[in-house]
Design an enzyme around this catalytic site. Structure first.
Site, PDB file in Angstrom:
ATOM      1  N   LEU A 220      22.225  69.115  -0.842  1.00  0.00           N
ATOM      2  CA  LEU A 220      23.109  69.243   0.025  1.00  0.00           C
ATOM      3  C   LEU A 220      22.541  68.822   1.548  1.00  0.00           C
ATOM      4  CD1 LEU A 220      23.772  72.875  -0.935  1.00  0.00           C
ATOM      5  CD2 LEU A 220      25.304  71.011  -1.388  1.00  0.00           C
ATOM      6  N   HIS A 221      23.525  67.874   2.145  1.00  0.00           N
ATOM      7  CA  HIS A 221      23.153  67.303   3.383  1.00  0.00           C
ATOM      8  C   HIS A 221      24.311  66.904   3.922  1.00  0.00           C
ATOM      9  CE1 HIS A 221      23.702  63.517   1.419  1.00  0.00           C
ATOM     10  NE2 HIS A 221      23.879  63.063   2.622  1.00  0.00           N
ATOM     11  N   ARG A 222      25.675  67.005   3.663  1.00  0.00           N
ATOM     12  CA  ARG A 222      26.853  66.602   4.557  1.00  0.00           C
ATOM     13  C   ARG A 222      26.921  67.559   5.660  1.00  0.00           C
ATOM     14  NH1 ARG A 222      27.816  61.853   3.276  1.00  0.00           N
ATOM     15  NH2 ARG A 222      27.618  61.632   1.008  1.00  0.00           N
ATOM     16  N   ARG A 255      17.866  66.713   7.149  1.00  0.00           N
ATOM     17  CA  ARG A 255      19.104  67.298   8.217  1.00  0.00           C
ATOM     18  C   ARG A 255      19.272  68.884   7.935  1.00  0.00           C
ATOM     19  NH1 ARG A 255      24.321  66.360  10.419  1.00  0.00           N
ATOM     20  NH2 ARG A 255      24.028  64.013  10.653  1.00  0.00           N
TER      21      ARG A 255
END
Ligand code: UD1
Length: 378
Positions: A220-222, A255
């Site tokens: 997950l990084h959005r 991120r």
């Protein structure tokens, strides 16, 4: 006569897209492939290990741009790459995917001044041809930075190589001249096939103490999932709940890690026995984890495609996808934070989808692209 062809690499998913093309072009007597790394991803485990796994040489040109706001990163890449373009005058620039550097290099290249005074090999200097590999994908969600990058890149590039029929349709609807569009297939599958035996020979899951076919793989990084503290907090709680039913392997993107650390959530995640968090993992070991997982939970574009190709169930934590073919094939489902746990429960109790056949997702996309380049530069 040899043609200088720049392959723009910037961020983790780009490396898998340029590698098969670099190797295919290297075998052509008429091509000089030049890897240009913008430096958007610079950590060892986000960049160098991918070059090693994919058997790429060190970048021939490194712009060393690094992180920044969208405008800063885009502007820095444009400024640095314009200088390289003026110095090296490539015949073709190939951009891949949808990251900030994809758009930045496209803009710099299409605006390169023609230089009538100078000659190269007896020919007037022209701006390079610009080609976009993975063109035409649309989420129709302009809050995503990647959607803006896709729209700008496709509006400006001279050649649009698409991975699937929806890409062609989107471009035609936007009024793109059909002669610019060529369906070549999915280049990521070339990397997967190129390294299939190395991937298969790894036992990445063993070191993590999980059983093959009995864990979920999470990435997950959005910004929409990890930048907002409330959303990230809820997401972490959902992962903890899910991990009590099925082990989760979660290599954390920089991120995401930064935001998790800002909220002081890391100790809470680390104390969960079945939530196995790690640094980002190199391509070959990561793909081994994909091959062996029960399902993937992701917001990445590439993983939606790789799981579809392999017939592995995937839950995509997003309201939309620019890769609808993964949904149509029955391997991928969109979900929200509200229904994520229900989706996981349902997935754990249903049978695996079959392995779909998608035209041109066959490991031979680089071959088709090389053919196209040859006819364009002739
Ligand atoms: C970028 C792409 C996204 C792609 C993703 C894959 C854009 C707009 N987004 O998102 O499409 O799916 O890469 O990973 O281009 N950072 C590090 N080390 C690194 C790279 C980044 O610590 O090697 C940190 C940066 O400091 C920054 C954050 O990660 O805080 C985000 O990096 P950035 O390249 O801006 O975007 P991604 O979220 O990685």
């Amino acid at each position: 006569m040899k043609f200088n062809i720049h392959l723009i690499a910037a961020a983790r998913p780009n490396f898998m897209k340029i590698a098969p093309l670099y190797h295919a072009l290297s075998k052509q007597p008429w091509a000089i492939p030049v890897i240009v790394h913008t430096g958007q991803h610079y950590d060892l485990n986000m960049s160098d290990v991918f070059f090693q796994d994919l058997k790429l040489p060190a970048p021939h040109i490194h712009l060393g741009v690094g992180s920044g706001s969208h405008a800063e990163q885009t502007g820095q890449v444009m400024m640095a790459y314009e200088k390289i373009l003026l110095d090296t005058r490539p015949d073709m620039v190939i951009v891949v995917g949808d990251v900030n550097s994809t758009m930045a290099c496209t803009v710099a290249a299409v605006k390169l001044p023609e230089n009538g005074g100078q000659q190269k090999d007896g020919k007037k200097l022209r701006r390079p041809l610009v080609a976009h590999l993975e063109a035409g994908l649309r989420s129709f969600d302009r809050t995503m930075p990647e959607e803006i990058n896709r729209l700008v890149t496709d509006a400006l590039a001279d050649v649009l190589w698409t991975p699937s029929p929806d890409g062609d349709e989107n471009l035609i609807k936007e009024g793109v001249d059909a002669v610019k569009i060529q369906r070549v297939g999915n280049i990521m599958i070339d990397s997967l096939e190129m390294l299939r035996s190395s991937i298969g020979s790894q036992n990445a899951y063993k070191g993590l103490n999980v059983q093959p076919g009995n864990y979920g793989l999470v990435t997950l990084h959005r910004p929409s999932n990890v930048d907002d503290p409330q959303i990230l907090q809820r997401l972490c709680n959902a992962l903890i709940n899910i991990s009590k039913k099925v082990p989760l392997v979660f290599p954390i993107h920089p991120r995401t890690r930064k935001h998790i650390e800002n909220l002081d959530l890391l100790p809470k995640l680390e104390q969960e026995k079945q939530l196995l968090i790690s640094e980002p993992i190199n391509y070959i070991r990561f793909m081994n984890l994909v091959f062996n997982c029960q399902f993937a939970l992701t917001d990445s574009g590439g993983i939606q495609e790789e799981t579809t190709y392999l017939g592995i169930p995937c839950l995509t934590l997003r309201p939309n996808t620019e890769r609808p073919i993964t949904i149509n094939q029955g391997t991928n489902q969109l979900c929200t934070l509200n229904n994520l746990e229900d989706h996981v429960n349902a997935m754990l109790s249903t049978r695996k989808p079959g392995k779909p056949e998608i035209e041109f997702w066959d490991g031979r996309t680089a071959e088709r692209v090389v053919k196209s380049i040859k006819s364009l530069l002739r």
